[in-house]
Design a protein around this motif. Structure first.
Motif, PDB file in Angstrom:
ATOM      1  N   UNK A   1      33.840  43.597  36.992  1.00  0.00           N
ATOM      2  CA  UNK A   1      33.800  42.429  37.898  1.00  0.00           C
ATOM      3  C   UNK A   1      35.010  41.435  37.411  1.00  0.00           C
ATOM      4  N   UNK A   2      35.849  41.084  38.413  1.00  0.00           N
ATOM      5  CA  UNK A   2      37.082  40.231  37.915  1.00  0.00           C
ATOM      6  C   UNK A   2      37.212  39.333  39.150  1.00  0.00           C
ATOM      7  N   UNK A   3      37.950  38.333  38.895  1.00  0.00           N
ATOM      8  CA  UNK A   3      38.443  37.352  39.787  1.00  0.00           C
ATOM      9  C   UNK A   3      39.665  37.940  40.399  1.00  0.00           C
TER      10      UNK A   3
ATOM     11  N   UNK B   1      43.896  40.590  35.821  1.00  0.00           N
ATOM     12  CA  UNK B   1      44.499  42.012  35.871  1.00  0.00           C
ATOM     13  C   UNK B   1      43.375  42.940  35.253  1.00  0.00           C
ATOM     14  N   UNK B   2      43.277  44.063  35.195  1.00  0.00           N
ATOM     15  CA  UNK B   2      42.227  44.885  34.603  1.00  0.00           C
ATOM     16  C   UNK B   2      42.747  46.393  34.611  1.00  0.00           C
ATOM     17  N   UNK B   3      42.106  47.008  33.506  1.00  0.00           N
ATOM     18  CA  UNK B   3      42.529  48.302  32.921  1.00  0.00           C
ATOM     19  C   UNK B   3      41.699  49.294  33.172  1.00  0.00           C
ATOM     20  N   UNK B   4      41.843  50.592  33.511  1.00  0.00           N
ATOM     21  CA  UNK B   4      40.851  51.692  33.316  1.00  0.00           C
ATOM     22  C   UNK B   4      41.269  52.480  32.359  1.00  0.00           C
ATOM     23  N   UNK B   5      40.510  53.297  31.900  1.00  0.00           N
ATOM     24  CA  UNK B   5      40.784  54.463  30.987  1.00  0.00           C
ATOM     25  C   UNK B   5      40.250  55.637  31.356  1.00  0.00           C
TER      26      UNK B   5
ATOM     27  N   UNK C   1      53.807  47.513  43.345  1.00  0.00           N
ATOM     28  CA  UNK C   1      54.014  46.105  43.140  1.00  0.00           C
ATOM     29  C   UNK C   1      52.860  45.625  42.159  1.00  0.00           C
ATOM     30  N   UNK C   2      51.813  46.312  42.292  1.00  0.00           N
ATOM     31  CA  UNK C   2      50.711  45.959  41.340  1.00  0.00           C
ATOM     32  C   UNK C   2      50.061  46.633  40.596  1.00  0.00           C
TER      33      UNK C   2
ATOM     34  N   UNK D   1      48.573  41.509  39.923  1.00  0.00           N
ATOM     35  CA  UNK D   1      47.315  41.180  39.616  1.00  0.00           C
ATOM     36  C   UNK D   1      46.443  41.563  40.992  1.00  0.00           C
ATOM     37  N   UNK D   2      45.115  41.512  40.578  1.00  0.00           N
ATOM     38  CA  UNK D   2      44.077  42.168  41.583  1.00  0.00           C
ATOM     39  C   UNK D   2      43.842  41.225  42.742  1.00  0.00           C
TER      40      UNK D   2
END
Lengths: 111, 115
Positions: free
Chosen positions: B12-14, B18-22, B63-64, B81-82
């Motif tokens: 959960x982010x605002x 930024x966020x990363x998945x593996x 772009x994101x 950015x998300x």
């Protein structure tokens, strides 16, 4: 653009009822067709696939699907559903390059 | 055999963060895919790797979104950015090769919520 259309968003059946989930695709060339299933809390997994040959293909757990080229269809069937068949079912086409999924049909089987 | 592994399972982010998945594919699988599945829709391919090279990224919002598979094994997908519309489940899949006849095996997915 290639697309896959699944006719029903949510199907509710009682145990032992027969199942048919519709799937139509838009692509004029040779296609490879799939049904994937996602049981509650589990990963998306392959149910059955069609590449060529006999248009009636059998998959796991008693499921089968029929490819009708003239109708651009690949409907999924099962003669008698069980409560454990409750899941989301996705039809997909691989016209070359990548899998294109339909929007999915949620199947609820009442015991 | 071990399946496709993904982490985290939930995030959960605002918006604007930024966020990363593996993703760790099945051993020996040369082809790796990232899909986005928005609620009520089927998975949509974002990017496909063959070993460490990109085969198809035509539907990746460049772009994101970015993705890499540097050593031809693990992969990361980043959003920066998300936006609110990025809320979805991000699925990783792998297969022996890119052919339609090579079954794709899916991981459990990462459910992203952007507030």
């Amino acid at each position: 653009a290639q697309s896959v259309s699944q006719h029903n968003h949510h199907v509710i059946l009682s145990e032992a009822a027969s199942l048919e989930l519709g799937c139509n695709y838009s692509y004029g060339g040779t296609v490879n067709l799939f049904w994937y299933v996602q049981y509650p809390g589990q990963h998306l997994q392959l149910l059955l696939k069609y590449f060529s040959g006999d248009p009636l293909v059998k998959g796991i757990k008693g499921f089968e699907a029929e490819f009708i080229k003239s109708k651009f269809s690949f409907n999924l069937r099962k003669p008698s559903v069980q409560w454990s068949d409750t899941a989301e079912y996705f039809c997909a086409v691989h016209p070359g390059g990548k899998l294109i999924f339909g929007q999915g049909t949620e199947l609820s089987v009442k015991p | 055999e071990a399946g496709v592994a993904q982490s985290p399972r939930y995030k959960i982010i605002e918006k604007r963060q930024s966020v990363a998945f593996w993703c760790n594919p099945i051993s020996g699988h040369a082809t790796l895919y990232w899909y986005q599945q928005i609620l009520g829709q089927g998975p949509k391919l974002l990017i496909q790797f063959q070993n460490n090279g990109v085969v198809d990224d035509s539907q990746l919002p460049k772009d994101r979104f970015s993705a890499e598979r540097l050593k031809g094994v693990d992969s990361t997908l980043k959003i920066q950015p998300a936006k609110l519309e990025d809320s979805a489940v991000y699925l990783c899949a792998s297969s022996l090769g890119p052919s339609a006849k090579d079954t794709q095996y899916f991981g459990p997915g990462t459910r992203l919520t952007v507030l």
